[in-house]
Design a protein around this motif. Sequence first.
Motif, PDB file in Angstrom:
ATOM      1  N   SER A  17       0.833  -1.207   0.000  1.00  0.00           N
ATOM      2  CA  SER A  17       0.000   0.000   0.000  1.00  0.00           C
ATOM      3  C   SER A  17       0.866   1.254   0.000  1.00  0.00           C
ATOM      4  N   GLU A  18       1.961   1.225   0.758  1.00  0.00           N
ATOM      5  CA  GLU A  18       2.849   2.386   0.786  1.00  0.00           C
ATOM      6  C   GLU A  18       3.453   2.612  -0.598  1.00  0.00           C
ATOM      7  N   ILE A  19       3.831   1.519  -1.253  1.00  0.00           N
ATOM      8  CA  ILE A  19       4.484   1.631  -2.562  1.00  0.00           C
ATOM      9  C   ILE A  19       3.492   2.099  -3.631  1.00  0.00           C
ATOM     10  N   ASP A  65       8.880   9.725   1.662  1.00  0.00           N
ATOM     11  CA  ASP A  65       8.590   9.058   2.939  1.00  0.00           C
ATOM     12  C   ASP A  65       7.799   7.768   2.711  1.00  0.00           C
ATOM     13  N   GLU A  66       6.817   7.826   1.812  1.00  0.00           N
ATOM     14  CA  GLU A  66       5.988   6.640   1.570  1.00  0.00           C
ATOM     15  C   GLU A  66       6.850   5.498   1.032  1.00  0.00           C
ATOM     16  N   ALA A  67       7.825   5.824   0.179  1.00  0.00           N
ATOM     17  CA  ALA A  67       8.760   4.797  -0.289  1.00  0.00           C
ATOM     18  C   ALA A  67       9.493   4.215   0.909  1.00  0.00           C
ATOM     19  N   GLY A  68       9.934   5.099   1.797  1.00  0.00           N
ATOM     20  CA  GLY A  68      10.622   4.649   3.011  1.00  0.00           C
ATOM     21  C   GLY A  68       9.742   3.734   3.841  1.00  0.00           C
ATOM     22  N   HIS A  69       8.462   4.107   4.000  1.00  0.00           N
ATOM     23  CA  HIS A  69       7.547   3.271   4.787  1.00  0.00           C
ATOM     24  C   HIS A  69       7.448   1.876   4.177  1.00  0.00           C
ATOM     25  N   GLY A  70       7.346   1.841   2.846  1.00  0.00           N
ATOM     26  CA  GLY A  70       7.293   0.544   2.169  1.00  0.00           C
ATOM     27  C   GLY A  70       8.531  -0.278   2.518  1.00  0.00           C
ATOM     28  N   GLU A  85       6.611   9.983  11.078  1.00  0.00           N
ATOM     29  CA  GLU A  85       6.693  10.734   9.826  1.00  0.00           C
ATOM     30  C   GLU A  85       5.328  11.128   9.277  1.00  0.00           C
ATOM     31  N   GLU A  86       4.289  10.390   9.699  1.00  0.00           N
ATOM     32  CA  GLU A  86       2.969  10.611   9.099  1.00  0.00           C
ATOM     33  C   GLU A  86       2.358  11.956   9.424  1.00  0.00           C
ATOM     34  N   SER A  87       2.664  12.515  10.599  1.00  0.00           N
ATOM     35  CA  SER A  87       1.901  13.697  10.988  1.00  0.00           C
ATOM     36  C   SER A  87       2.207  14.860  10.032  1.00  0.00           C
TER      37      SER A  87
HETATM   38 FE   LIG Z   1       2.928   5.989   4.797  1.00  0.00          FE
END
Ligand SMILES: [Fe+2]
Lengths: 94, 315
Positions: free
Chosen positions: B44-46, B74-79, B157-159
């Motif tokens: 989902s992050e990717i 950041d979303e790539a990082g979360h993935g 990181e999300e906030s």
């Molecule tokens: Fe995320």
Amino acid sequence: MKSNWPLWEVFIRSRQGLNHKHVGSLHAADADMAIENARDVYTRRMEGVSIWVVESKDITASNPDKQDELFDPAEDKVYRHPTFYDLPDEIKHM
Amino acid sequence: MTTASLEAKFQEKVDQEVKIEPRDWMPDAYRKTLVRQISQHAHSEIIGMLPEGNWITRAPSLRRKLGLLAKVQDEAGHGLYLYSACETLGVEREDLFEQLNEGTAKYSSIFNYPTLTWADIGSIGWLVDGAAIMNQVPLCRCSYGPYARAMVRVCKEESFHQRQGFEILLTLSKGTDEQKAMLQESVNRWWWPSLMMFGPNDAESPNSAKSMKWKIKRFTNDDLRQKFVDVCYEQAKLLNVTLPDPDLKWNEERGHFDFGPIDWSEFWDVVKGNGPCNSQRLAARNKAHAEGEWVREAAIAFAEKNKQRNIAKAS
Ligand SMILES: [Fe+2]
Ligand SMILES: [Fe+2]
């Protein structure tokens, strides 16, 4: 064809004076790339001043099933702790 | 030890809030549930980068572009944090990629909706990241150590993601009539899919009880959804937008907002692959993966050559 880059474990010193701490893992073709990727993945907000990477396969870990035997020798040695020793109340700092 | 006694010991640890670590004994079903949940989360992050990536080159100012770029990165990082947590359970990242690319793995349905206007970037930050945060904060206390630790990073990181989204919408809300209309139209499209992000109603969610017992989950889908509706109501007022639900009203007795029924047929339709962008998302993902193939191979060849060179030098 699968071109799976090896897995690396990443350790980061968050600031001078602290130990490197495990933060996670990532894939990279070699150590240099692992450091660069670790910078991008784990230190986007200045979370570190130094990075260690080590290939996951090179880590030897203790066996969690043998945890009891492994740590048993330390379990009954309360005399290794300062509170084991009785001192008069007058002594405040020792 | 028998499986039953191992299982009892495992549950005792979980009940006492002792984290489970990768090499500890765990029931097969616990491992399987985690692999499914963490990999879906990583996917989902990717995939989540795609709808927003669509607007990076068209962001209305440099400030907005910098913010959006950083968010997508950041979303790539979360993935990556999540794939790495998933691998501790004994799966290979290549296999996870393959499942995603072949379309056999699921990812959050919300990313199968299109980003038609700039306001959608704001709505995603406010509502989609907002709903994600609501889901993710309790996961920081998940019983599986590597997942919990990854979630702590993610939540930190999300906030910023949600705040940048809200700021985009707030700016539009103070703009021209066209901008205000764009804002309202966007919220109209994202509101219901965001509520669906919490998953089916508790009665339709048979695995929930087990996940709660294992402390993978801490709150039910409906509890989290309610919490989300309650906070959004006040925030919507600050944006001067109407949430597209005529049944939305304060219920004094419950101490919560009531809201209208969710169209679950739409949800299941999108899950099954018939959302507006399912095929587009998968195609983009496959294209990126295929075009990166030579890079992955070249890097391995280069690393191999250097290794041989160093061996030769040493001898
Ligand atoms: Fe995320
Ligand atoms: Fe986010």
